[in-house]
Design an enzyme around this catalytic site. Structure first.
Site, PDB file in Angstrom:
ATOM      1  N   GLY A 144      78.004  30.950  10.264  1.00 55.01           N
ATOM      2  CA  GLY A 144      76.665  31.110   9.338  1.00 55.01           C
ATOM      3  C   GLY A 144      76.762  30.829   8.152  1.00 55.01           C
ATOM      4  O   GLY A 144      77.699  31.453   7.263  1.00 55.01           O
ATOM      5  N   SER A 171      75.159  27.508   7.537  1.00 58.03           N
ATOM      6  CA  SER A 171      74.115  26.554   6.738  1.00 58.03           C
ATOM      7  C   SER A 171      72.529  27.179   7.113  1.00 58.03           C
ATOM      8  O   SER A 171      72.237  28.442   7.336  1.00 58.03           O
ATOM      9  CB  SER A 171      73.662  25.659   7.652  1.00 58.03           C
ATOM     10  OG  SER A 171      74.054  24.804   7.857  1.00 58.03           O
ATOM     11  N   GLU A 204      93.128  20.169  13.196  1.00 51.63           N
ATOM     12  CA  GLU A 204      92.128  21.055  14.466  1.00 51.63           C
ATOM     13  C   GLU A 204      90.578  19.631  13.832  1.00 51.63           C
ATOM     14  O   GLU A 204      90.202  19.134  15.332  1.00 51.63           O
ATOM     15  CB  GLU A 204      91.432  22.409  13.723  1.00 51.63           C
ATOM     16  CG  GLU A 204      92.238  22.956  14.349  1.00 51.63           C
ATOM     17  CD  GLU A 204      93.526  23.308  13.779  1.00 51.63           C
ATOM     18  OE1 GLU A 204      93.535  23.255  12.598  1.00 51.63           O
ATOM     19  OE2 GLU A 204      94.409  24.283  13.855  1.00 51.63           O
ATOM     20  N   SER A 249      77.083  15.512   6.714  1.00 50.27           N
ATOM     21  CA  SER A 249      76.778  14.347   7.424  1.00 50.27           C
ATOM     22  C   SER A 249      77.134  12.942   7.165  1.00 50.27           C
ATOM     23  O   SER A 249      77.643  12.646   6.332  1.00 50.27           O
ATOM     24  CB  SER A 249      75.063  14.321   6.553  1.00 50.27           C
ATOM     25  OG  SER A 249      74.887  13.732   5.797  1.00 50.27           O
ATOM     26  N   ASN A 250      76.696  11.913   8.004  1.00 49.13           N
ATOM     27  CA  ASN A 250      77.682  11.138   7.246  1.00 49.13           C
ATOM     28  C   ASN A 250      77.253   9.983   6.277  1.00 49.13           C
ATOM     29  O   ASN A 250      78.401   9.398   5.735  1.00 49.13           O
ATOM     30  CB  ASN A 250      77.282   9.833   8.611  1.00 49.13           C
ATOM     31  CG  ASN A 250      77.521  10.863   9.675  1.00 49.13           C
ATOM     32  OD1 ASN A 250      78.575  11.129   9.842  1.00 49.13           O
ATOM     33  ND2 ASN A 250      78.009   9.244  10.989  1.00 49.13           N
TER      34      ASN A 250
HETATM   35  C1  LIG Z   1      74.502  20.051  16.930  1.00 45.94           C
HETATM   36  C2  LIG Z   1      74.376  20.719  14.853  1.00 45.94           C
HETATM   37  C3  LIG Z   1      75.006  22.231  14.710  1.00 45.94           C
HETATM   38  C4  LIG Z   1      75.491  22.881  14.202  1.00 45.94           C
HETATM   39  N1  LIG Z   1      76.037  23.501  13.803  1.00 45.94           N
HETATM   40  C5  LIG Z   1      76.165  24.651  13.032  1.00 45.94           C
HETATM   41  C6  LIG Z   1      76.796  25.919  12.961  1.00 45.94           C
HETATM   42  O1  LIG Z   1      77.299  26.198  13.937  1.00 45.94           O
HETATM   43  N2  LIG Z   1      76.227  26.262  12.306  1.00 45.94           N
HETATM   44  C7  LIG Z   1      75.802  26.221  10.958  1.00 45.94           C
HETATM   45  O2  LIG Z   1      76.036  26.899   9.605  1.00 45.94           O
HETATM   46  N3  LIG Z   1      75.596  24.719  10.471  1.00 45.94           N
HETATM   47  C8  LIG Z   1      75.191  24.274  11.460  1.00 45.94           C
HETATM   48  N4  LIG Z   1      75.107  23.003  11.243  1.00 45.94           N
HETATM   49  C9  LIG Z   1      74.277  22.770  10.658  1.00 45.94           C
HETATM   50  C10 LIG Z   1      75.136  21.591   9.766  1.00 45.94           C
HETATM   51  O3  LIG Z   1      75.898  21.754   9.066  1.00 45.94           O
HETATM   52  C11 LIG Z   1      73.219  21.121   8.369  1.00 45.94           C
HETATM   53  O4  LIG Z   1      72.702  20.400  10.081  1.00 45.94           O
HETATM   54  C12 LIG Z   1      73.905  20.009   8.131  1.00 45.94           C
HETATM   55  O5  LIG Z   1      74.941  20.478   6.965  1.00 45.94           O
HETATM   56  C13 LIG Z   1      72.813  19.155   6.893  1.00 45.94           C
HETATM   57  O6  LIG Z   1      71.938  19.890   6.724  1.00 45.94           O
HETATM   58  P1  LIG Z   1      70.835  19.767   6.409  1.00 45.94           P
HETATM   59  O7  LIG Z   1      70.181  19.678   8.289  1.00 45.94           O
HETATM   60  O8  LIG Z   1      69.681  20.913   5.934  1.00 45.94           O
HETATM   61  O9  LIG Z   1      70.241  18.188   6.322  1.00 45.94           O
HETATM   62  P2  LIG Z   1      69.920  18.229   4.831  1.00 45.94           P
HETATM   63  O10 LIG Z   1      71.394  18.445   3.842  1.00 45.94           O
HETATM   64  O11 LIG Z   1      68.476  18.591   4.022  1.00 45.94           O
HETATM   65  O12 LIG Z   1      70.302  16.548   4.903  1.00 45.94           O
HETATM   66  C14 LIG Z   1      68.818  15.971   5.302  1.00 45.94           C
HETATM   67  C15 LIG Z   1      69.335  14.073   5.570  1.00 45.94           C
HETATM   68  O13 LIG Z   1      69.232  13.785   4.290  1.00 45.94           O
HETATM   69  C16 LIG Z   1      70.699  13.653   4.240  1.00 45.94           C
HETATM   70  N5  LIG Z   1      70.821  13.605   2.655  1.00 45.94           N
HETATM   71  C17 LIG Z   1      71.384  14.650   2.111  1.00 45.94           C
HETATM   72  N6  LIG Z   1      72.054  15.220   0.774  1.00 45.94           N
HETATM   73  C18 LIG Z   1      72.431  13.884   0.961  1.00 45.94           C
HETATM   74  C19 LIG Z   1      72.963  12.944  -1.019  1.00 45.94           C
HETATM   75  N7  LIG Z   1      73.341  14.120  -1.831  1.00 45.94           N
HETATM   76  N8  LIG Z   1      73.092  12.009  -0.495  1.00 45.94           N
HETATM   77  C20 LIG Z   1      72.417  10.313   0.175  1.00 45.94           C
HETATM   78  N9  LIG Z   1      72.157  11.587   1.801  1.00 45.94           N
HETATM   79  C21 LIG Z   1      71.773  12.924   1.549  1.00 45.94           C
HETATM   80  C22 LIG Z   1      71.118  14.308   5.491  1.00 45.94           C
HETATM   81  O14 LIG Z   1      72.465  12.861   4.803  1.00 45.94           O
HETATM   82  C23 LIG Z   1      70.651  14.334   6.050  1.00 45.94           C
HETATM   83  O15 LIG Z   1      70.566  12.536   6.548  1.00 45.94           O
HETATM   84  C24 LIG Z   1      74.767  22.535  13.179  1.00 45.94           C
HETATM   85  C25 LIG Z   1      74.236  20.765  13.050  1.00 45.94           C
HETATM   86  C26 LIG Z   1      73.777  20.311  13.941  1.00 45.94           C
HETATM   87  C27 LIG Z   1      73.293  18.869  14.329  1.00 45.94           C
END
Ligand SMILES: Cc1cc2nc3c(=O)[nH]c(=O)nc-3n(C[C@H](O)[C@H](O)[C@H](O)COP(=O)(O)OP(=O)(O)OC[C@H]3O[C@@H](n4cnc5c(N)ncnc54)[C@H](O)[C@@H]3O)c2cc1C
Length: 383
Positions: free
Chosen positions: A125, A127, A242, A366-367
């Site tokens: 938990g 995000s 890991e 994210s990448n």
């Molecule tokens: C398949 C999957 C499983 C997951 N499982 C879990 C889980 O079990 N527990 C959990 O807690 N979370 C989980 N997540 C969540 C994951 O950690 C978040 O999706 C991730 O951290 C991105 O956050 P967001 O989705 O809020 O996107 P945002 O942070 O809102 O980003 C949106 C877009 O903007 C880009 N972006 C954001 N900030 C910047 C920056 N500073 N510079 C350039 N680009 C930027 C991002 O790369 C992305 O393309 C999971 C996600 C996926 C896809």
């Protein structure tokens, strides 16, 4: 007394691992394009558990195999070669190593055995809406009342949230300080009042991740990991070996094999334009495999896993996306169909690997965020 696997010759251990995975992992669980429900993989998990083979990297004193880095590489390679499913990643490769590195003795004693026995299934938990890449923005609040934290807020994208018996979470315990300095790492059971788990349907139609709503949820004070307000550092604990799993070329290799089958079946294989693109992808996957191998070997001789892990994560996830994109394109109309399609007498799922390859470029940082890290720390560009 636990077997000392490290005393075996590498070739002997490799043969043993290959045989065990091959003999015990049910056929229907192998090479599946998506994560499987706990109820489906549990018998396989328990087979590993009985053998004492659930946690290759954990120390023997905590029920792991205590494998040397070289033996861990062999374990991973043979596991992947067998096509056995990855499971319980949050428990085994995330929380377990965190507790071993940063938990209290009492927490280790209480929780590690139940991870290994499959009694506890942990979900992550972290995000929240508006706290993904900018995780420190999280707002779920925990208020200390006597011996308990009372937690209110919402988590999102919780993978397999509905299978979880327990959650480890980052929560805000101080609003008056800098964002990162007011976060704590807590653990709590999911079978208590005030927790609502709602699945979210993803683009493939699967419901793997969830929203989790927390209303007056209780976590015992003894289930705080590390110091109060020290959660940010705990979450950043480097998990070393890991992380190797996430850079593996396995998914790209599986997709490449499917691509070849589909192209041979429909005649694309003979076309020069296809051959050009296919050959480039073969090179890309070979590059990835070489990078993976090099990093794994450097870990195995005790070197750290620094910025290269960002590079590996990007390369692995984007290579897989490119292979699956060509797979869908070459499959033509079949590429638009969900589930298995009949190709040359064989049932092949073309679309699911494409859809499933989208997520990994987002999770685990994210990448784009990985590129920011490399730009700042490697290239010295302004942040
Ligand atoms: C398949 C999957 C499983 C997951 N499982 C879990 C889980 O079990 N527990 C959990 O807690 N979370 C989980 N997540 C969540 C994951 O950690 C978040 O999706 C991730 O951290 C991105 O956050 P967001 O989705 O809020 O996107 P945002 O942070 O809102 O980003 C949106 C877009 O903007 C880009 N972006 C954001 N900030 C910047 C920056 N500073 N510079 C350039 N680009 C930027 C991002 O790369 C992305 O393309 C999971 C996600 C996926 C896809």
């Amino acid at each position: 007394m636990a077997t000392d696997w490290n005393a075996l010759a590498d070739t002997e251990f490799r043969a043993l691992a290959a045989r065990f995975f091959d003999e015990h992992c049910p056929r229907e669980l192998r090479f599946t394009p998506r994560r499987l429900r706990w109820s489906v993989v549990q018998p396989w998990f328990l087979a590993l558990s009985r053998q004492g083979w659930v946690a290759p990297s954990w120390p023997v004193e905590w029920g792991g195999m205590g494998l040397s880095p070289v033996k861990q590489v062999i374990y991973i390679e043979e596991y992947e070669r067998s096509g056995a499913p990855v499971m319980q990643t949050q428990s085994l490769t995330n929380l377990g190593p965190i507790l071993i590195a940063r938990g209290s003795e009492a927490q280790r004693r209480k929780y590690l055995p139940k991870i290994l026995s499959g009694e506890h299934v942990w979900v992550q938990g972290y995000s929240e809406p508006n706290a993904g890449s900018d995780l420190a923005n999280l707002r779920t609040e925990a208020r200390l009342e006597g011996d308990e934290f009372v937690i209110n807020g919402q988590k999102i994208w919780t993978t397999m949230g509905f299978d979880g018996t327990h959650m480890f979470a980052l929560v805000r315990t101080d609003r008056s300080v800098k964002k990162q300095a007011g976060i704590s790492f807590v653990m709590f059971p999911m079978d208590q009042p005030g927790i609502t788990v709602r699945p979210i349907r993803d683009i493939s139609g699967a419901e793997e991740f969830c929203e989790v709503f927390l209303q007056d949820v209780r976590a015992h004070r003894s289930d705080l990991v590390g110091e109060l307000n020290g959660g940010w550092e705990i979450a950043k604990t480097l998990l070393g070996f890991e992380r190797v799993w996430s850079g593996s070329p396995r998914q790209s290799l599986i997709a490449l094999a499917r691509l070849e089958k589909v192209a041979r079946a429909n005649g694309s294989w003979e076309e020069g334009a296809f051959q050009d693109r296919y050959t480039q992808l073969v090179f890309d996957v070979q590059d990835l495999a070489a990078m993976y191998e090099r990093l794994v070997r450097s870990l195995s001789v005790g070197k750290g896993f620094g910025l290269e892990s960002s590079l590996l994560k990007m390369t692995a996830t984007e290579t897989c996306q490119r292979v699956t994109e060509l797979l869908v394109e070459v499959a033509g109309a079949d590429g638009a169909l969900q589930g298995d399609v009949e190709i040359d007498g064989e049932r092949i799922d073309v679309l699911t690997p494409f859809l499933e390859s989208r997520g990994p470029t987002i999770y685990g940082g994210s990448n784009q965020i990985q590129r920011n890290i490399l730009a700042r720390q490697w290239l010295g560009l302004p942040g």
